[in-house]
Scaffold this active site. Sequence first.
Site, PDB file in Angstrom:
ATOM      1  N   ASP A 170       0.849  -1.196   0.000  1.00  0.00           N
ATOM      2  CA  ASP A 170       0.000   0.000   0.000  1.00  0.00           C
ATOM      3  C   ASP A 170       0.881   1.242   0.000  1.00  0.00           C
ATOM      4  O   ASP A 170       1.604   1.493   0.957  1.00  0.00           O
ATOM      5  CB  ASP A 170      -0.901  -0.050   1.247  1.00  0.00           C
ATOM      6  CG  ASP A 170      -1.705   1.225   1.422  1.00  0.00           C
ATOM      7  OD1 ASP A 170      -1.859   1.972   0.435  1.00  0.00           O
ATOM      8  OD2 ASP A 170      -2.185   1.460   2.548  1.00  0.00           O
TER       9      ASP A 170
ATOM     10  N   ASN B 142      -0.240   4.473  -0.348  1.00  0.00           N
ATOM     11  CA  ASN B 142      -0.854   5.739   0.078  1.00  0.00           C
ATOM     12  C   ASN B 142      -1.559   5.669   1.432  1.00  0.00           C
ATOM     13  O   ASN B 142      -2.310   6.573   1.791  1.00  0.00           O
ATOM     14  CB  ASN B 142      -1.809   6.253  -0.999  1.00  0.00           C
ATOM     15  CG  ASN B 142      -2.976   5.294  -1.229  1.00  0.00           C
ATOM     16  OD1 ASN B 142      -3.008   4.202  -0.640  1.00  0.00           O
ATOM     17  ND2 ASN B 142      -3.908   5.674  -2.068  1.00  0.00           N
TER      18      ASN B 142
ATOM     19  N   ASP C  96      -5.995 -10.157 -15.025  1.00  0.00           N
ATOM     20  CA  ASP C  96      -6.939 -11.239 -14.810  1.00  0.00           C
ATOM     21  C   ASP C  96      -8.114 -10.995 -15.751  1.00  0.00           C
ATOM     22  O   ASP C  96      -8.660  -9.891 -15.780  1.00  0.00           O
ATOM     23  CB  ASP C  96      -7.412 -11.206 -13.348  1.00  0.00           C
ATOM     24  CG  ASP C  96      -7.651 -12.581 -12.788  1.00  0.00           C
ATOM     25  OD1 ASP C  96      -8.394 -13.335 -13.422  1.00  0.00           O
ATOM     26  OD2 ASP C  96      -7.099 -12.890 -11.716  1.00  0.00           O
TER      27      ASP C  96
ATOM     28  N   ASP D 178     -10.020 -16.348 -15.787  1.00  0.00           N
ATOM     29  CA  ASP D 178     -10.800 -16.753 -14.617  1.00  0.00           C
ATOM     30  C   ASP D 178     -11.966 -17.683 -14.943  1.00  0.00           C
ATOM     31  O   ASP D 178     -12.731 -17.412 -15.884  1.00  0.00           O
ATOM     32  CB  ASP D 178     -11.363 -15.462 -13.989  1.00  0.00           C
ATOM     33  CG  ASP D 178     -12.071 -15.695 -12.679  1.00  0.00           C
ATOM     34  OD1 ASP D 178     -11.387 -16.016 -11.700  1.00  0.00           O
ATOM     35  OD2 ASP D 178     -13.316 -15.558 -12.639  1.00  0.00           O
TER      36      ASP D 178
ATOM     37  N   GLU E 280      -7.648 -20.721 -15.820  1.00  0.00           N
ATOM     38  CA  GLU E 280      -8.128 -21.380 -14.598  1.00  0.00           C
ATOM     39  C   GLU E 280      -9.199 -22.368 -15.065  1.00  0.00           C
ATOM     40  O   GLU E 280     -10.343 -21.988 -15.293  1.00  0.00           O
ATOM     41  CB  GLU E 280      -8.726 -20.368 -13.612  1.00  0.00           C
ATOM     42  CG  GLU E 280      -9.086 -21.059 -12.294  1.00  0.00           C
ATOM     43  CD  GLU E 280     -10.091 -20.298 -11.433  1.00  0.00           C
ATOM     44  OE1 GLU E 280     -10.055 -20.454 -10.215  1.00  0.00           O
ATOM     45  OE2 GLU E 280     -10.929 -19.562 -11.989  1.00  0.00           O
TER      46      GLU E 280
ATOM     47  N   HIS F 175      -4.681 -17.192  -4.460  1.00  0.00           N
ATOM     48  CA  HIS F 175      -5.566 -16.370  -3.621  1.00  0.00           C
ATOM     49  C   HIS F 175      -6.855 -17.087  -3.246  1.00  0.00           C
ATOM     50  O   HIS F 175      -7.669 -16.534  -2.512  1.00  0.00           O
ATOM     51  CB  HIS F 175      -5.891 -15.077  -4.362  1.00  0.00           C
ATOM     52  CG  HIS F 175      -6.730 -15.338  -5.584  1.00  0.00           C
ATOM     53  ND1 HIS F 175      -6.249 -16.025  -6.675  1.00  0.00           N
ATOM     54  CD2 HIS F 175      -8.021 -15.050  -5.869  1.00  0.00           C
ATOM     55  CE1 HIS F 175      -7.210 -16.141  -7.572  1.00  0.00           C
ATOM     56  NE2 HIS F 175      -8.298 -15.558  -7.110  1.00  0.00           N
ATOM     57  N   ASP F 176      -7.081 -18.285  -3.790  1.00  0.00           N
ATOM     58  CA  ASP F 176      -8.294 -19.043  -3.472  1.00  0.00           C
ATOM     59  C   ASP F 176      -8.017 -20.214  -2.536  1.00  0.00           C
ATOM     60  O   ASP F 176      -8.908 -21.022  -2.280  1.00  0.00           O
ATOM     61  CB  ASP F 176      -8.908 -19.623  -4.756  1.00  0.00           C
ATOM     62  CG  ASP F 176      -9.500 -18.552  -5.654  1.00  0.00           C
ATOM     63  OD1 ASP F 176      -9.940 -17.514  -5.124  1.00  0.00           O
ATOM     64  OD2 ASP F 176      -9.513 -18.751  -6.877  1.00  0.00           O
TER      65      ASP F 176
HETATM   66  C1  GLC Z   1     -12.046 -17.660  -9.703  1.00  0.00           C
HETATM   67  C2  GLC Z   1     -11.236 -16.728  -8.831  1.00  0.00           C
HETATM   68  C3  GLC Z   1     -11.923 -16.564  -7.522  1.00  0.00           C
HETATM   69  C4  GLC Z   1     -13.280 -15.964  -7.766  1.00  0.00           C
HETATM   70  C5  GLC Z   1     -14.067 -16.766  -8.797  1.00  0.00           C
HETATM   71  C6  GLC Z   1     -15.206 -15.978  -9.328  1.00  0.00           C
HETATM   72  O1  GLC Z   1     -12.117 -18.942  -9.178  1.00  0.00           O
HETATM   73  O2  GLC Z   1      -9.931 -17.219  -8.699  1.00  0.00           O
HETATM   74  O3  GLC Z   1     -11.189 -15.767  -6.631  1.00  0.00           O
HETATM   75  O4  GLC Z   1     -13.977 -15.909  -6.571  1.00  0.00           O
HETATM   76  O5  GLC Z   1     -13.300 -17.125  -9.913  1.00  0.00           O
HETATM   77  O6  GLC Z   1     -14.742 -14.971 -10.180  1.00  0.00           O
END
Ligand code: GLC
Length: 556
Positions: A21, A23, A98, A200, A257, A329-330
Amino acid sequence: MERKWWHKKVAYQIYPKSFCDSNGDGIGDLRGIISKLDYLKELGVDIIWLSPIYCSPLADQGYDISDYYNIDPRFGTMEDMEELLAEAKKRDMHILMDLVVNHCSDEHEWFKKACEDPDGKYGKYFYIKDYKDGKLPCNWRSYFGGPVWEPLPGHPDKCYLHVFHKKQPDLNWENPELREEIYTMINWWLDKGLAGFRIDAIINIKKALPFKDYPADRDDGLAPIQLMLKEATGVGEFLGEMRDRTFAKYDAFTAGEVFDEKPGDLPLFIGDGGYFSTMFDFNETTFGKSDLGWYAATRITPDDYRNRCFESQRKIGDIGFLSNIIENHDEPRGVSFYIPDGEVTPTSKKLLATMNVMLRGLPFIYQGQEIGMENMEFTSIDQIDDIATLDEYEVSIKAGLTPEEAMKVASLHSRDNARTPFQWNDKAHAGFTTGTPWLTENPNYTRINLESQRNDPDSVYQYYRKLTALRKNPEYAETVVYGECIPAWEDRHNLMAYYRKSSEKTLLVIGNYQTEPQTVTIPQELKKVVLNNLPTLVRDGKTLTLAGYQAVVLEV
Ligand code: GLC
């Protein structure tokens, strides 16, 4: 397999909200990322995937986009983005955004216009249906819980489809006009100088139509969406069209993904000329998961981890390159998930890193993984921000778990484990922000942080640097990048070992995935210990005794 510019690279995922971060508003931003490019270069990173930074209400942390053509002010400005692209280029680094196009946000103007006129142009961008005698069009359960249908604002007789959260209406890919909009947007970004995209939730763009019910698996009367995905055919037509109209023209790099692809589909997805450059290997992260919810999941063991890795390696063979991850991140933090409880140490973290990064494929490091960031140990549901965790907590309670038990499950699996701020140093809020972080930092930052590890030659961080350097070392690159992956001693308990074999060299990667020592006799002469996560290796001729969680890369 055709050789590509990105095969020899190392990729890294930034979750912008929690990275740095600049700011003091408690939210990471683009200027924060720019300030850390030299750091990422030092780590050996070449390709950077940014989780979404487009305008978004952040209901699902940016995976709900309200404007594909602008940067959310909380993350910065378009000028910041352009500067990031330019600064990355100077360092020979590549930026991926993304691409979230299965759905947008309910605050996107397309959806607002669809609500104004469901029968007009924008109504056809979504799946809008009438309730029939008060009944939903079908009984699919959304990924984040509850039915996939939600009343269309302003039209009580109609509903719209969302396979994720209700703030994420699904886009109707059957509509060519919608597809055109998406391709235009993708090309607009590629023209700006993006190297490509992480894509995604893409398998969901094809629905099995017409909508129909599947057998319910809980007393909510709903059915898991996976049942529908199994029946859906023809996603390849959309994906092939998207590739031809966008990525192919730019030689863009794309990482899909992809869950639930059909058996035998790999060559179409990531073989030569496939829909994507690569896709993530989720074979380890999905181990033991249950349609019933997190509470019903089976915990993975070291042997399961090994077997799942090898299963993927065998499946992919020489078809293409999977992207190997320990976490994202999931997912919870990999070190807290793949290393048995009580055995998480710098040594075992390095073992996990060795086993994963040395596999054939493209390594994707998730922010903080390189310093061995761990799960948070959440003790109260009030500490959780993530919508998936909030839903799973309820699912556990409904299944009869006590609040304490449900919290334990939530804490082990929560996506928020990976979303706590990056631990830069041992100063306030781990050096992430001068303000109040949007999600509390892990209190272990005084012990686990980059600054201390940067100065420690034996740290997890310095070990990751050795791993990335090995991939680029001219002596070993051909073998580490392209060498065949051949599993070894597969029936040995708590041992993970494999060869990487090219016409030039043979490497043998061995990890003793337990605290007790373990002896192996290698069939070949040991030419060189290329990498070792401990200072020494006990050997007697061809017999090696690996200490607890020792991992080595040997040239044989
Ligand atoms: C993908 C992302 C996840 C998100 C989902 C809906 O699995 O990695 O973080 O919640 O798609 O967009």
